[in-house]
Design a protein around this motif. Structure first.
Motif, mmCIF file in Angstrom:
data_model
loop_
_atom_site.group_PDB
_atom_site.id
_atom_site.type_symbol
_atom_site.label_atom_id
_atom_site.label_comp_id
_atom_site.label_asym_id
_atom_site.label_seq_id
_atom_site.Cartn_x
_atom_site.Cartn_y
_atom_site.Cartn_z
ATOM 1 N N SER A 148 2.886 -1.410 -15.710
ATOM 2 C CA SER A 148 3.107 -0.024 -16.126
ATOM 3 C C SER A 148 3.962 0.717 -15.095
ATOM 4 N N ARG A 149 4.246 0.026 -13.976
ATOM 5 C CA ARG A 149 5.082 0.602 -12.913
ATOM 6 C C ARG A 149 6.073 -0.460 -12.455
ATOM 7 N N PRO A 150 7.128 -0.048 -11.767
ATOM 8 C CA PRO A 150 8.070 -1.033 -11.226
ATOM 9 C C PRO A 150 7.353 -1.941 -10.204
ATOM 10 N N PRO A 151 7.797 -3.186 -10.058
ATOM 11 C CA PRO A 151 7.144 -4.116 -9.119
ATOM 12 C C PRO A 151 7.049 -3.581 -7.691
ATOM 13 N N GLU A 152 7.990 -2.757 -7.297
ATOM 14 C CA GLU A 152 7.979 -2.181 -5.941
ATOM 15 C C GLU A 152 6.797 -1.248 -5.722
ATOM 16 N N LYS A 153 6.224 -0.760 -6.806
ATOM 17 C CA LYS A 153 5.119 0.197 -6.737
ATOM 18 C C LYS A 153 3.746 -0.452 -6.939
ATOM 19 N N VAL A 154 3.711 -1.771 -7.110
ATOM 20 C CA VAL A 154 2.451 -2.472 -7.348
ATOM 21 C C VAL A 154 2.134 -3.328 -6.131
ATOM 22 N N SER A 155 1.114 -2.928 -5.367
ATOM 23 C CA SER A 155 0.764 -3.680 -4.168
ATOM 24 C C SER A 155 0.021 -4.962 -4.533
ATOM 25 N N ILE A 156 0.146 -5.946 -3.679
ATOM 26 C CA ILE A 156 -0.552 -7.212 -3.895
ATOM 27 C C ILE A 156 -2.061 -6.982 -3.817
ATOM 28 N N THR A 157 -2.502 -6.070 -2.991
ATOM 29 C CA THR A 157 -3.922 -5.734 -2.915
ATOM 30 C C THR A 157 -4.423 -5.263 -4.281
ATOM 31 N N GLU A 158 -3.639 -4.436 -4.958
ATOM 32 C CA GLU A 158 -4.007 -3.976 -6.304
ATOM 33 C C GLU A 158 -4.153 -5.148 -7.269
ATOM 34 N N VAL A 159 -3.205 -6.070 -7.201
ATOM 35 C CA VAL A 159 -3.238 -7.237 -8.089
ATOM 36 C C VAL A 159 -4.497 -8.056 -7.832
ATOM 37 N N ILE A 160 -4.781 -8.324 -6.565
ATOM 38 C CA ILE A 160 -5.964 -9.112 -6.203
ATOM 39 C C ILE A 160 -7.233 -8.419 -6.685
ATOM 40 N N ASN A 161 -7.337 -7.132 -6.446
ATOM 41 C CA ASN A 161 -8.534 -6.389 -6.863
ATOM 42 C C ASN A 161 -8.687 -6.362 -8.382
ATOM 43 N N THR A 162 -7.575 -6.280 -9.086
ATOM 44 C CA THR A 162 -7.624 -6.254 -10.547
ATOM 45 C C THR A 162 -8.050 -7.603 -11.115
ATOM 46 N N LEU A 163 -7.547 -8.676 -10.531
ATOM 47 C CA LEU A 163 -7.820 -10.009 -11.054
ATOM 48 C C LEU A 163 -9.105 -10.632 -10.514
ATOM 49 N N SER A 164 -9.643 -10.069 -9.449
ATOM 50 C CA SER A 164 -10.806 -10.661 -8.791
ATOM 51 C C SER A 164 -12.075 -10.500 -9.622
ATOM 52 N N ARG A 165 -12.769 -11.601 -9.804
ATOM 53 C CA ARG A 165 -14.060 -11.594 -10.495
ATOM 54 C C ARG A 165 -15.105 -12.264 -9.605
ATOM 55 N N ASN A 166 -15.045 -11.976 -8.323
ATOM 56 C CA ASN A 166 -15.895 -12.622 -7.334
ATOM 57 C C ASN A 166 -17.118 -11.756 -7.050
ATOM 58 N N LYS A 167 -18.304 -12.308 -7.206
ATOM 59 C CA LYS A 167 -19.541 -11.557 -6.971
ATOM 60 C C LYS A 167 -19.656 -11.080 -5.529
ATOM 61 N N VAL A 168 -19.144 -11.862 -4.584
ATOM 62 C CA VAL A 168 -19.184 -11.451 -3.175
ATOM 63 C C VAL A 168 -18.367 -10.187 -2.999
ATOM 64 N N LEU A 169 -17.192 -10.135 -3.590
ATOM 65 C CA LEU A 169 -16.360 -8.944 -3.474
ATOM 66 C C LEU A 169 -16.993 -7.761 -4.184
ATOM 67 N N ASP A 170 -17.660 -8.004 -5.297
ATOM 68 C CA ASP A 170 -18.364 -6.921 -5.984
ATOM 69 C C ASP A 170 -19.383 -6.285 -5.058
ATOM 70 N N CYS A 171 -20.085 -7.109 -4.312
ATOM 71 C CA CYS A 171 -21.093 -6.626 -3.374
ATOM 72 C C CYS A 171 -20.470 -5.730 -2.306
ATOM 73 N N VAL A 172 -19.339 -6.146 -1.795
ATOM 74 C CA VAL A 172 -18.671 -5.378 -0.747
ATOM 75 C C VAL A 172 -18.121 -4.067 -1.309
ATOM 76 N N LYS A 173 -17.601 -4.110 -2.520
ATOM 77 C CA LYS A 173 -17.007 -2.922 -3.133
ATOM 78 C C LYS A 173 -18.045 -1.879 -3.536
ATOM 79 N N SER A 174 -19.243 -2.340 -3.905
ATOM 80 C CA SER A 174 -20.257 -1.410 -4.388
ATOM 81 C C SER A 174 -21.660 -1.896 -4.012
ATOM 82 N N ALA A 175 -22.367 -1.104 -3.248
ATOM 83 C CA ALA A 175 -23.714 -1.471 -2.817
ATOM 84 C C ALA A 175 -24.649 -1.653 -4.008
#
Length: 70
Positions: free
Chosen positions: A4-31
């Motif tokens: 929805s934005r030019p590639p220059e405006k999409v950080s790799i961190t955003e991509v990882i967070n969007t695609l991540s389905r890891n329970k460990v990361l869920d724990c870190v993101k939200s208590a």
């Protein structure tokens, strides 16, 4: 996926967070994602590792990755 934005405006961190389905990361993101969050022996380490992991990609964007692939 469609950008929805030019590639220059999409950080790799955003991509990882969007695609991540890891329970460990869920724990870190939200208590509230884990019942043991308050007494977890490794939560602090996971948070530290996650922050460092994200910092590697924070200033990288999709345009950077596209250029590397050519």
């Amino acid at each position: 996926f469609v950008l929805s934005r030019p590639p220059e405006k999409v950080s790799i961190t955003e991509v990882i967070n969007t695609l991540s389905r890891n329970k460990v990361l869920d724990c870190v993101k939200s208590a509230s994602a884990c019942k043991r969050s308050k007494e977890c022996a490794v939560k602090d380490l996971l948070e530290e590792a996650y922050i460092k992991f994200q910092s590697v990609f924070e200033d990288k964007n999709l345009a950077n990755i596209i250029k590397r692939g050519k």
